[in-house]
Design a protein around this motif. Structure first.
Motif, PDB file in Angstrom:
ATOM      1  N   LEU A 468       4.189  -2.792  -9.602  1.00  0.00           N
ATOM      2  CA  LEU A 468       4.600  -4.150  -9.948  1.00  0.00           C
ATOM      3  C   LEU A 468       5.916  -4.087 -10.723  1.00  0.00           C
ATOM      4  CD1 LEU A 468       1.103  -5.260 -11.273  1.00  0.00           C
ATOM      5  CD2 LEU A 468       1.998  -5.660  -8.984  1.00  0.00           C
ATOM      6  N   ASP A 469       7.020  -4.393 -10.054  1.00  0.00           N
ATOM      7  CA  ASP A 469       8.334  -4.349 -10.697  1.00  0.00           C
ATOM      8  C   ASP A 469       8.704  -5.755 -11.141  1.00  0.00           C
ATOM      9  OD1 ASP A 469      10.818  -3.757 -11.618  1.00  0.00           O
ATOM     10  OD2 ASP A 469      11.671  -3.171  -9.687  1.00  0.00           O
ATOM     11  N   GLU A 470       8.452  -6.063 -12.407  1.00  0.00           N
ATOM     12  CA  GLU A 470       8.692  -7.397 -12.963  1.00  0.00           C
ATOM     13  C   GLU A 470       8.001  -8.483 -12.128  1.00  0.00           C
ATOM     14  OE1 GLU A 470      10.118  -7.899 -15.725  1.00  0.00           O
ATOM     15  OE2 GLU A 470      11.430  -6.210 -16.134  1.00  0.00           O
ATOM     16  N   PRO A 471       6.677  -8.382 -11.922  1.00  0.00           N
ATOM     17  CA  PRO A 471       6.006  -9.288 -10.986  1.00  0.00           C
ATOM     18  C   PRO A 471       5.965 -10.745 -11.423  1.00  0.00           C
ATOM     19  CG  PRO A 471       4.375  -8.071 -12.251  1.00  0.00           C
ATOM     20  CD  PRO A 471       5.723  -7.484 -12.600  1.00  0.00           C
ATOM     21  N   THR A 472       6.159 -11.009 -12.715  1.00  0.00           N
ATOM     22  CA  THR A 472       6.093 -12.396 -13.188  1.00  0.00           C
ATOM     23  C   THR A 472       7.397 -12.871 -13.813  1.00  0.00           C
ATOM     24  OG1 THR A 472       5.196 -11.691 -15.340  1.00  0.00           O
ATOM     25  CG2 THR A 472       3.606 -12.231 -13.614  1.00  0.00           C
ATOM     26  N   SER A 473       8.477 -12.120 -13.617  1.00  0.00           N
ATOM     27  CA  SER A 473       9.743 -12.477 -14.273  1.00  0.00           C
ATOM     28  C   SER A 473      10.287 -13.815 -13.785  1.00  0.00           C
ATOM     29  CB  SER A 473      10.791 -11.376 -14.056  1.00  0.00           C
ATOM     30  OG  SER A 473      11.119 -11.270 -12.688  1.00  0.00           O
ATOM     31  N   ALA A 474       9.962 -14.192 -12.532  1.00  0.00           N
ATOM     32  CA  ALA A 474      10.478 -15.452 -11.985  1.00  0.00           C
ATOM     33  C   ALA A 474       9.484 -16.596 -12.112  1.00  0.00           C
ATOM     34  CB  ALA A 474      10.841 -15.259 -10.510  1.00  0.00           C
TER      35      ALA A 474
END
Length: 551
Positions: A468-474
């Protein structure tokens, strides 16, 4: 000066819609909002609420097919000048305003930066537009100074880097430098710190405040901030506007919105902190992913002398860990610390001929490096990834249904049409989307909605390991909470193992069993998440946690 003249930017009965007749859909409806001279206003709300469309409208960058109505008053160049309606100006005049008077920092820097030019040249070009009489050398010097101000290490070297050679956070900082090059009177920042680590977020905010104070004219630069980060809003904005499904819920001072909200929707947003609901790892859980002294380096393009090149640039240095079934390891560190490179190395996605990878990676007991291409492809369904940039990772030529089903077609070709359809509908519902999205294309969705599509694409294969590479950054905070709850639920249900890379320490704390802290490619601390957060040993770790207000 009249009220109309006191605002730098003012939306009056602003609306934007798509389609016509019965199919007309209102994205923003009758919005009233103003940004005063020298003021910092934050526009917050869930994905799809119309925040970005509202931000794009003053520069007339709304999507093709959008119908815009109402007025957007721009306060003019000088105090006392009559404001103009930006929606009524011809596009030739709008082009003169873009960058010079109103600048914008876009949400996705990789799609906003030109991949064919170095970041330094792109910033220098913006400087040249603002100061056409200065020399090329002076433009380059100003660009390097802007890179330095925004916190990019080795700005002289990074001036010559292309966008793909920078980390996500470094690209975002380069975008901010470019936007500030023309010293605009208004900066519209659409998620300006999404890709930045916590220690740099406050630096960027302090920089914006400093540049705002330095701005010439009538009282300083105004800032309209679009963000999901409510903690950032709390420390930065003078006023906050809350948008929900295109309608303004309430506008008030930062203190009022966070401590005495009038609207139930606002109250829900303010209280949407990630909740730690992870199951303990079973004592004898098998190891699904293992690395031993994993290192990554890239050849340097610089030369020490005309006969000798500089040594390779080391991005990752002898990283070792074991990820067990049902476990989440969180990976944190500043931008450029090697977090994403670690994820790509584990996935075997650095084989571009330039990356020098050494050390060992074992996936489900198999030596990942020694597997033949056909064997590695067969195992891909067990090892999936959710990328940081949802727009760049989704094909613009495929419908959502085709995107989600593509993995099924490759790894489960024997599924019947009914089984295939059932899996697609189930996963779409699980990530909080409706059936109606399936025939639409990625560009029709907000950043958060696109990330949910990316999550659905990965989860539909029911992998054992998920990077999970920044899964909630957006994602906005309320949807972030839902997605994290979904990931936790799926982990418990299927015993999934997660390698979670994030700048958001609240997310890492809520999701991870163990925490790995990276700095300049090295592991500086590794251990139980709660123990490490409460008792960090290294000064670097303490700084990260202090910036995130976790200790």
């Amino acid at each position: 000066m009249s009220k109309q003249n006191s605002a730098l930017l003012r939306y009056e009965n602003f609306s934007i819609s798509f389609g016509s007749g019965r199919r007309e859909k209102w994205a923003v409806s009758n919005l009233d909002l103003e940004v005063g001279i020298g003021e910092r206003v934050a526009l917050v709300g869930e994905s799809g609420s119309g925040k970005t469309l509202t931000a794009l409208a003053p520069l007339r960058l709304e999507p093709e097919g959008a119908k815009v109505s109402g007025r957007i008053w721009w306060g003019g160049k000088e105090e006392g000048a009559q404001p103009v309606d930006l929606l009524a100006l011809p596009i030739e005049q709008i082009r003169k305003i873009r960058g010079r008077e109103i600048a914008m920092v876009f949400q996705e820097p990789m799609t906003a930066l030109n991949p064919l030019f170095t970041v330094g040249n792109q910033i220098a070009e913006a400087v040249q537009i603002y100061q056409p009489l200065i020399s090329k050398a002076e433009c380059e010097s100003a660009a390097i100074n802007l890179l330095k101000k925004t916190g990019i290490p080795e700005p002289d070297r990074r001036f010559h880097s292309y966008p793909h050679q920078l980390s996500g956070g470094q690209r975002q900082r380069a975008m901010i430098a470019m936007a500030l090059a023309c010293k605009p009177r208004l900066l519209i920042a659409d998620e300006p710190t999404t890709a930045l680590d916590v220690s740099l977020r406050m630096q960027i905010l302090d920089l914006l405040k400093e540049l705002q104070a330095e701005a010439t004219g009538d009282g300083g630069m105004g800032i309209l901030l679009i963000t999901h980060d409510l903690n950032l809003v709390k420390h930065f904005a003078n006023r906050v506007a809350v948008l929900n499904q295109g309608k303004m819920m309430e506008v008030g001072s930062t203190d009022q919105i966070f401590h005495h909200p009038d609207n139930s929707y606002t109250e829900m947003l303010v209280n949407s902190e990630p909740v730690r609901e992870i199951a303990p790892v079973m004592p004898l859980a098998p190891v699904l992913l293992k690395t031993n002294a994993l290192s990554v380096a890239y050849p340097s393009s610089e030369s020490i002398s005309w006969l000798k090149k500089a040594p390779p640039h080391k991005v990752l240095r002898k990283v070792s860990f074991e990820l067990k079934q049902g476990q989440t390891i969180g990976v944190i560190g500043e931008s450029g610390s090697g977090k994403t490179t670690l994820g790509m190395a584990v996935l075997g996605l650095l084989g571009d001929g330039n990356a020098q990878v050494s050390g060992e990676v074992e996936v489900l007991g198999e030596d990942w490096q020694d597997l033949k291409p056909a064997q590695r492809r067969a195992m891909r369904s067990s090892l999936q990834v959710i990328f940081q940039d949802p727009f760049g990772s989704l094909s613009p030529r495929m419908t959502v249904k085709q995107i989600i089903a593509e993995g099924l077609d490759v790894h489960f070709p024997k599924l019947t049409s009914a089984e295939r359809e059932s899996r697609i509908l189930d996963i779409v519902r699980e990530v909080g989307l409706e059936r109606g999205v399936l025939e639409r294309y990625p560009h029709e969705f907000s950043g958060g909605q696109r990330q949910r599509i990316a999550i659905a694409r990965a989860l539909i294969l029911r992998p054992q390991i998920l990077v999970l590479d920044e899964p909630t950054s957006a994602l906005d905070v309320s949807i972030q909470k839902q997605v994290l709850a979904l990931l936790s639920e799926l982990q418990k249900k299927y015993n999934l193992a997660y390698l979670m890379i994030s700048h958001d320490l609240a997310v890492i704390r809520a999701m991870s069993h163990e925490l790995m802290v990276l700095k300049e490619g090295r592991v500086v601390e590794f251990g139980d998440t709660e123990t490490l957060i409460k008792h960090p040993r290294q000064a670097y770790t303490k700084e990260l946690f202090t910036a995130a207000e976790l200790t």
